[in-house]
Design a protein around this motif. Structure first.
Motif, PDB file in Angstrom:
ATOM      1  N   UNK A 218      17.730 -33.282   8.860  1.00 22.28           N
ATOM      2  CA  UNK A 218      18.055 -32.407   9.173  1.00 22.28           C
ATOM      3  C   UNK A 218      15.959 -31.841   8.773  1.00 22.28           C
ATOM      4  N   UNK A 219      16.289 -30.109   9.259  1.00 23.96           N
ATOM      5  CA  UNK A 219      14.513 -30.218   9.051  1.00 23.96           C
ATOM      6  C   UNK A 219      14.690 -28.512   7.494  1.00 23.96           C
ATOM      7  N   UNK A 220      13.196 -28.518   7.299  1.00 23.62           N
ATOM      8  CA  UNK A 220      13.132 -27.136   6.982  1.00 23.62           C
ATOM      9  C   UNK A 220      12.333 -26.007   7.374  1.00 23.62           C
ATOM     10  N   UNK A 221      12.066 -25.167   7.800  1.00 25.16           N
ATOM     11  CA  UNK A 221      10.869 -24.403   7.900  1.00 25.16           C
ATOM     12  C   UNK A 221      10.314 -23.956   6.204  1.00 25.16           C
ATOM     13  N   UNK A 222       9.318 -24.373   6.169  1.00 26.14           N
ATOM     14  CA  UNK A 222       8.480 -24.524   5.360  1.00 26.14           C
ATOM     15  C   UNK A 222       7.041 -22.954   5.462  1.00 26.14           C
ATOM     16  N   UNK A 223       7.205 -22.560   4.518  1.00 23.65           N
ATOM     17  CA  UNK A 223       6.559 -21.222   5.142  1.00 23.65           C
ATOM     18  C   UNK A 223       5.310 -21.542   3.653  1.00 23.65           C
ATOM     19  N   UNK A 224       3.892 -20.645   4.362  1.00 26.17           N
ATOM     20  CA  UNK A 224       3.146 -21.702   3.698  1.00 26.17           C
ATOM     21  C   UNK A 224       2.202 -20.068   4.102  1.00 26.17           C
ATOM     22  N   UNK A 225       2.015 -19.460   2.994  1.00 22.48           N
ATOM     23  CA  UNK A 225       2.150 -17.398   2.343  1.00 22.48           C
ATOM     24  C   UNK A 225       0.879 -17.585   2.700  1.00 22.48           C
TER      25      UNK A 225
ATOM     26  N   UNK B 268       8.566 -26.079  10.844  1.00 15.88           N
ATOM     27  CA  UNK B 268       9.275 -26.989  10.761  1.00 15.88           C
ATOM     28  C   UNK B 268       8.679 -28.527   9.964  1.00 15.88           C
ATOM     29  N   UNK B 269       9.482 -28.893   9.202  1.00 18.12           N
ATOM     30  CA  UNK B 269       9.523 -30.064   8.510  1.00 18.12           C
ATOM     31  C   UNK B 269      10.303 -31.042   8.330  1.00 18.12           C
TER      32      UNK B 269
ATOM     33  N   UNK C 157      -3.127 -26.412  12.340  1.00 17.86           N
ATOM     34  CA  UNK C 157      -3.847 -25.199  10.682  1.00 17.86           C
ATOM     35  C   UNK C 157      -2.310 -25.259  10.026  1.00 17.86           C
ATOM     36  N   UNK C 158      -1.613 -25.453   9.774  1.00 22.54           N
ATOM     37  CA  UNK C 158      -0.026 -25.553   8.741  1.00 22.54           C
ATOM     38  C   UNK C 158      -0.117 -26.925   8.017  1.00 22.54           C
ATOM     39  N   UNK C 159      -0.603 -27.646   9.270  1.00 18.46           N
ATOM     40  CA  UNK C 159      -0.109 -29.074   9.069  1.00 18.46           C
ATOM     41  C   UNK C 159      -1.212 -29.444   7.394  1.00 18.46           C
ATOM     42  N   UNK C 160      -2.573 -29.182   8.372  1.00 17.23           N
ATOM     43  CA  UNK C 160      -3.512 -29.015   7.515  1.00 17.23           C
ATOM     44  C   UNK C 160      -3.490 -28.508   5.951  1.00 17.23           C
ATOM     45  N   UNK C 161      -3.240 -27.222   6.115  1.00 22.41           N
ATOM     46  CA  UNK C 161      -3.044 -26.225   4.995  1.00 22.41           C
ATOM     47  C   UNK C 161      -1.559 -27.494   3.573  1.00 22.41           C
ATOM     48  N   UNK C 162      -0.700 -27.581   4.280  1.00 19.02           N
ATOM     49  CA  UNK C 162       0.663 -27.546   3.223  1.00 19.02           C
ATOM     50  C   UNK C 162      -0.304 -29.542   2.900  1.00 19.02           C
ATOM     51  N   UNK C 163      -0.727 -30.378   3.703  1.00 21.95           N
ATOM     52  CA  UNK C 163      -1.506 -31.543   3.229  1.00 21.95           C
ATOM     53  C   UNK C 163      -2.590 -31.086   2.081  1.00 21.95           C
ATOM     54  N   UNK C 164      -3.261 -29.791   2.030  1.00 22.25           N
ATOM     55  CA  UNK C 164      -3.927 -29.979   1.102  1.00 22.25           C
ATOM     56  C   UNK C 164      -3.887 -28.821  -0.436  1.00 22.25           C
ATOM     57  N   UNK C 165      -2.332 -28.773  -0.825  1.00 24.62           N
ATOM     58  CA  UNK C 165      -1.690 -28.434  -1.134  1.00 24.62           C
ATOM     59  C   UNK C 165      -2.102 -29.651  -2.828  1.00 24.62           C
ATOM     60  N   UNK C 166      -1.662 -29.332  -3.931  1.00 22.98           N
ATOM     61  CA  UNK C 166      -2.022 -29.931  -4.758  1.00 22.98           C
ATOM     62  C   UNK C 166      -0.524 -29.761  -6.004  1.00 22.98           C
ATOM     63  N   UNK C 167       0.042 -30.704  -6.666  1.00 23.35           N
ATOM     64  CA  UNK C 167       0.895 -30.504  -7.886  1.00 23.35           C
ATOM     65  C   UNK C 167       0.743 -29.271  -8.344  1.00 23.35           C
ATOM     66  N   UNK C 168       1.512 -28.550  -8.592  1.00 19.01           N
ATOM     67  CA  UNK C 168       2.156 -27.891  -9.135  1.00 19.01           C
ATOM     68  C   UNK C 168       1.788 -26.292  -8.134  1.00 19.01           C
TER      69      UNK C 168
ATOM     70  N   UNK D 224       3.123 -24.161  -4.798  1.00 19.60           N
ATOM     71  CA  UNK D 224       4.158 -23.950  -4.529  1.00 19.60           C
ATOM     72  C   UNK D 224       3.936 -23.272  -2.772  1.00 19.60           C
ATOM     73  N   UNK D 225       5.284 -23.927  -2.517  1.00 22.20           N
ATOM     74  CA  UNK D 225       6.020 -22.898  -0.729  1.00 22.20           C
ATOM     75  C   UNK D 225       6.875 -22.343  -0.581  1.00 22.20           C
ATOM     76  N   UNK D 226       7.366 -21.579   0.089  1.00 25.23           N
ATOM     77  CA  UNK D 226       8.466 -20.787   0.762  1.00 25.23           C
ATOM     78  C   UNK D 226       8.872 -22.029   1.261  1.00 25.23           C
TER      79      UNK D 226
END
Length: 256
Positions: free
Chosen positions: A33-40, A46-47, A62-73, A75-77
């Motif tokens: 299964x997958x989730x739709x991840x919202x990078x605000x 989808x991941x 662009x979207x996956x690069x933004x996800x991998x740049x996020x850090x601990x603490x 949040x995403x939708x």
């Protein structure tokens, strides 16, 4: 389904350009299964799940690069879990994965082993530095590795490892990875297609089966709700491995 707010508890670097985000809740997904991840402020993508509370992301746009740049603490939708995942069948199973596509298969293999199934894995990577989750698979049972450059295991694409296995021994085969790698495997063992469950990737917009952007010709399979796990005998008669549609609906080449 409205997005829920999830917080990143931990970020693990698995390989160059690949990171696992561990989230602050167990969403009880089925493997595949997958989730739709919202990078605000940017996009929703989808991941697949790599565990009950984790998503593994390769930075390719662009979207996956933004996800991998996020850090601990941070949040995403998230909307999910969504779609149809793998079904564990039979006593002896074979997992075939390529690149970051091994992530949902590691999750599947662990659940299958916990349920008492005998698990064999065939994993393909570009090179030894890209070998993510190898120890997870090795704990499950026999593991055959291929690398494109020959830096580890058998030299060649994933299908080169099929010669090391007796495909007839397995009750069910689970497949995930780049499309052309998956098509190569399915083509070589097409007589086994009815027992291959393939987790595929198509362009998702709504993830609710309404917009039709992910439909597979000619059957009209809505991958976002009827998949992403689809039996390979249905894929043999579809556009899979031949072309795919992008954001505008136009046909484009398959990659991987």
């Amino acid at each position: 389904m409205r997005p829920i707010d999830v917080t990143i508890l931990d970020v693990v670097s698995e390989a160059p350009q690949i990171k696992t985000l561990r989230l602050d809740r167990d969403l009880d997904p089925y493997p595949g299964q997958y989730a739709m991840l919202w990078i605000r402020g940017l996009d929703e993508v989808p991941m697949s799940f790599s565990g009950p509370d984790s998503i593994t992301v390769q930075s390719v746009g662009e979207a996956s690069e933004a996800l991998t740049s996020l850090g601990k603490g941070e949040s995403i939708g998230l909307r999910g879990p969504l779609g149809r995942g793998f079904t564990i069948l039979g006593e002896r199973i074979l997992i075939i994965g390529g690149g970051v596509g091994v992530a949902p298969l590691a999750f599947l293999g662990e659940q299958a082993a916990e349920a008492g199934r005998e698990v064999t894995s065939l994993l393909g990577y570009r090179c030894c530095s890209d070998m993510i989750f190898l120890e997870r698979f090795q704990r499950l049972g026999r593991t055959v590795v291929t690398t494109d450059d020959g830096s580890s295991g058998i030299c060649g694409r994933v299908s080169a490892g099929l010669e090391a296995l007796d495909i007839d021994e397995y009750d069910q085969i689970y497949l995930c990875g780049p499309e052309m790698m998956m098509w190569d495997v399915i083509s070589k063992i097409r007589e086994q297609a009815e027992k291959i469950q393939a987790c595929i990737n198509r362009y998702f917009k709504c993830a609710a089966g309404i917009c039709g952007s992910c439909c597979l010709d000619p059957e009209g399979i809505r991958v976002c709700v009827e998949g992403p796990v689809i039996r390979a005998d249905r894929l043999l008669e579809s556009e899979f491995g031949r072309y795919r549609r992008g954001p505008t609906g136009g046909k484009g080449p398959c990659r991987g």
